[in-house]
Design an enzyme around this catalytic site. Sequence first.
Site, PDB file in Angstrom:
ATOM      1  N   THR A  11       0.816  -1.214   0.000  1.00  0.00           N
ATOM      2  CA  THR A  11       0.000   0.000   0.000  1.00  0.00           C
ATOM      3  C   THR A  11       0.854   1.271   0.000  1.00  0.00           C
ATOM      4  O   THR A  11       0.325   2.375  -0.032  1.00  0.00           O
ATOM      5  CB  THR A  11      -0.898   0.024   1.256  1.00  0.00           C
ATOM      6  OG1 THR A  11      -0.041  -0.189   2.398  1.00  0.00           O
ATOM      7  CG2 THR A  11      -1.947  -1.059   1.204  1.00  0.00           C
ATOM      8  N   SER A  40      -3.787  -1.253   6.979  1.00  0.00           N
ATOM      9  CA  SER A  40      -4.333  -1.455   5.626  1.00  0.00           C
ATOM     10  C   SER A  40      -4.894  -2.852   5.385  1.00  0.00           C
ATOM     11  O   SER A  40      -5.535  -3.082   4.348  1.00  0.00           O
ATOM     12  CB  SER A  40      -3.251  -1.199   4.582  1.00  0.00           C
ATOM     13  OG  SER A  40      -2.781   0.109   4.671  1.00  0.00           O
ATOM     14  N   CYS A 131      17.854   4.528  -4.590  1.00  0.00           N
ATOM     15  CA  CYS A 131      17.347   5.174  -5.806  1.00  0.00           C
ATOM     16  C   CYS A 131      18.392   6.081  -6.474  1.00  0.00           C
ATOM     17  O   CYS A 131      18.564   6.068  -7.694  1.00  0.00           O
ATOM     18  CB  CYS A 131      16.086   5.965  -5.481  1.00  0.00           C
ATOM     19  SG  CYS A 131      16.228   6.918  -3.961  1.00  0.00           S
ATOM     20  N   GLN A 158      16.547  15.476  -4.886  1.00  0.00           N
ATOM     21  CA  GLN A 158      15.680  14.314  -4.737  1.00  0.00           C
ATOM     22  C   GLN A 158      14.229  14.673  -4.404  1.00  0.00           C
ATOM     23  O   GLN A 158      13.955  15.509  -3.537  1.00  0.00           O
ATOM     24  CB  GLN A 158      16.252  13.392  -3.649  1.00  0.00           C
ATOM     25  CG  GLN A 158      17.627  12.871  -4.022  1.00  0.00           C
ATOM     26  CD  GLN A 158      18.220  11.873  -3.041  1.00  0.00           C
ATOM     27  OE1 GLN A 158      19.406  11.928  -2.792  1.00  0.00           O
ATOM     28  NE2 GLN A 158      17.432  10.967  -2.504  1.00  0.00           N
ATOM     29  N   SER A 161       8.753  11.945  -2.975  1.00  0.00           N
ATOM     30  CA  SER A 161       8.139  10.612  -3.018  1.00  0.00           C
ATOM     31  C   SER A 161       9.105   9.548  -2.502  1.00  0.00           C
ATOM     32  O   SER A 161       8.666   8.484  -2.070  1.00  0.00           O
ATOM     33  CB  SER A 161       7.663  10.270  -4.432  1.00  0.00           C
ATOM     34  OG  SER A 161       8.719  10.460  -5.350  1.00  0.00           O
ATOM     35  N   HIS A 240      14.125  11.998  -9.396  1.00  0.00           N
ATOM     36  CA  HIS A 240      15.368  12.526  -8.830  1.00  0.00           C
ATOM     37  C   HIS A 240      16.255  13.042  -9.967  1.00  0.00           C
ATOM     38  O   HIS A 240      16.324  12.430 -11.035  1.00  0.00           O
ATOM     39  CB  HIS A 240      16.153  11.425  -8.116  1.00  0.00           C
ATOM     40  CG  HIS A 240      15.561  10.953  -6.822  1.00  0.00           C
ATOM     41  ND1 HIS A 240      14.451  11.518  -6.235  1.00  0.00           N
ATOM     42  CD2 HIS A 240      15.968   9.953  -5.994  1.00  0.00           C
ATOM     43  CE1 HIS A 240      14.198  10.876  -5.092  1.00  0.00           C
ATOM     44  NE2 HIS A 240      15.096   9.921  -4.929  1.00  0.00           N
TER      45      HIS A 240
HETATM   46  P1  A2P Z   1       0.328   0.350   5.769  1.00  0.00           P
HETATM   47  O1  A2P Z   1      -0.458   0.924   4.623  1.00  0.00           O
HETATM   48  O2  A2P Z   1      -0.430  -0.716   6.462  1.00  0.00           O
HETATM   49  O3  A2P Z   1       0.877   1.398   6.714  1.00  0.00           O
HETATM   50  P2  A2P Z   1       5.368   4.407   2.440  1.00  0.00           P
HETATM   51  O4  A2P Z   1       6.814   4.172   2.110  1.00  0.00           O
HETATM   52  O5  A2P Z   1       4.600   5.033   1.344  1.00  0.00           O
HETATM   53  O6  A2P Z   1       5.218   5.113   3.756  1.00  0.00           O
HETATM   54  O7  A2P Z   1       4.741   2.916   2.653  1.00  0.00           O
HETATM   55  C1  A2P Z   1       5.230   1.991   3.584  1.00  0.00           C
HETATM   56  C2  A2P Z   1       4.595   0.612   3.337  1.00  0.00           C
HETATM   57  O8  A2P Z   1       5.052  -0.287   4.349  1.00  0.00           O
HETATM   58  C3  A2P Z   1       3.088   0.613   3.434  1.00  0.00           C
HETATM   59  O9  A2P Z   1       2.543  -0.363   2.553  1.00  0.00           O
HETATM   60  C4  A2P Z   1       2.849   0.181   4.880  1.00  0.00           C
HETATM   61  O10 A2P Z   1       1.591  -0.429   5.111  1.00  0.00           O
HETATM   62  C5  A2P Z   1       3.934  -0.850   5.021  1.00  0.00           C
HETATM   63  N1  A2P Z   1       4.229  -1.085   6.439  1.00  0.00           N
HETATM   64  C6  A2P Z   1       4.637  -0.177   7.369  1.00  0.00           C
HETATM   65  N2  A2P Z   1       4.763  -0.766   8.584  1.00  0.00           N
HETATM   66  C7  A2P Z   1       4.418  -2.073   8.411  1.00  0.00           C
HETATM   67  C8  A2P Z   1       4.321  -3.201   9.280  1.00  0.00           C
HETATM   68  N3  A2P Z   1       4.598  -3.115  10.594  1.00  0.00           N
HETATM   69  N4  A2P Z   1       3.923  -4.388   8.756  1.00  0.00           N
HETATM   70  C9  A2P Z   1       3.612  -4.480   7.456  1.00  0.00           C
HETATM   71  N5  A2P Z   1       3.681  -3.459   6.575  1.00  0.00           N
HETATM   72  C10 A2P Z   1       4.071  -2.269   7.055  1.00  0.00           C
END
Ligand code: A2P
Length: 336
Positions: A11, A40, A131, A158, A161, A240
């Site tokens: 996600t 999520s 990256c 950079q 995102s 970037h």
């Molecule tokens: P979630 O949507 O449940 O928070 P970004 O780099 O855009 O911040 O996204 C980080 C990704 O890592 C997201 O999909 C987030 O899911 C996931 N994530 C963060 N912490 C955990 C965790 N403890 N277990 C599983 N996935 C995680």
Amino acid sequence: MGLAIGIVGATGAVGQKIIEVIMERNLPISELRLFASEKSAGKTVKLDKYNKEVTVELLTEEVMKEKYDYLLFSAGGSISEKYAPIAAEAGNMVIDNSSHFRMNKDIPLVIPEVNSHVLKGYKGIVSNPNCSTIQMIVAIAPLYRKYGINRIVVSTYQAVSGSGYKAIEELQNQLRDKEYPNKVYTRKIAGNCIPHIDIFNENGFTKEELKMVYETHKILEDDTIEVNPTAVRIPVFYGHSESIYLELKEEVNINEIKKTLEESKGVIVEDDPKINRYPTPIEVENTDFTYVGRIRKDLYNPKGLSLWVVADNLRKGAATNAVQIVEAMENIKMEG
Ligand code: A2P
């Protein structure tokens, strides 16, 4: 028979791009599973191409022990540290986008255009480079191979995102509302530039900058290259940019260098000052190439060369490179 693929951090900003890139590149998929945190889990992600919805699952040790052809991780270093070894131990191929395993000497660090040979006969965790390293190395590896490189001085510009969705929202909010507070960054990012990415090391360089040093040495298998980076966050959403100065081991012949770059895998030369042709982040968004412009010879040092290099950090800098590693592994399997 298609591939069973799992995406950890599905996600997030990179996770979403991985799904997009997998769909676009027609990877033969038999099963796609998406993992994230409890925040999520249960949400659905629409796969337009298959006219299907996939429900996001909670990441647990148990699901990592199931069988996949590839698990692509992009949920941060601590999640990779904990779950990637469990998945690999269960016999799964893991492609990890975090920095956690990159400098481990037993773990390949791969840019498919440059060093896919290290994947031959390998099973386990593969690291996706940083990256900023990826786009720099795609552009300079062909020059390194042909002329040798003594020294690299690089400054990065950079996009936010690279720090995930929270940072994208922070910039959006600050562009709407000047008073919106900074949470992701140490300063306001809208209207600003911040010479600080990741934590500071005792030697005054940031961890992001040191990643560019040590990852360059590992990928090119040459510790003698002197790399001097300054990594800067700027208020751009995607893409970037890098100003790269190289001191080659031979005198620079600009026409020959342009030809070498034009013939290089993954590189597109966009360079014609007469018609203001050079790459910019907005133009390269959603592409998978590394774009090179402003190619010019040092005014003083006959071995010195300056380049301007731009790539989509979420695609070639992360998601696309990871999916290309899957493709490279599949090609190696087919070749027997
Ligand atoms: P979630 O949507 O449940 O928070 P970004 O780099 O855009 O911040 O996204 C980080 C990704 O890592 C997201 O999909 C987030 O899911 C996931 N994530 C963060 N912490 C955990 C965790 N403890 N277990 C599983 N996935 C995680």
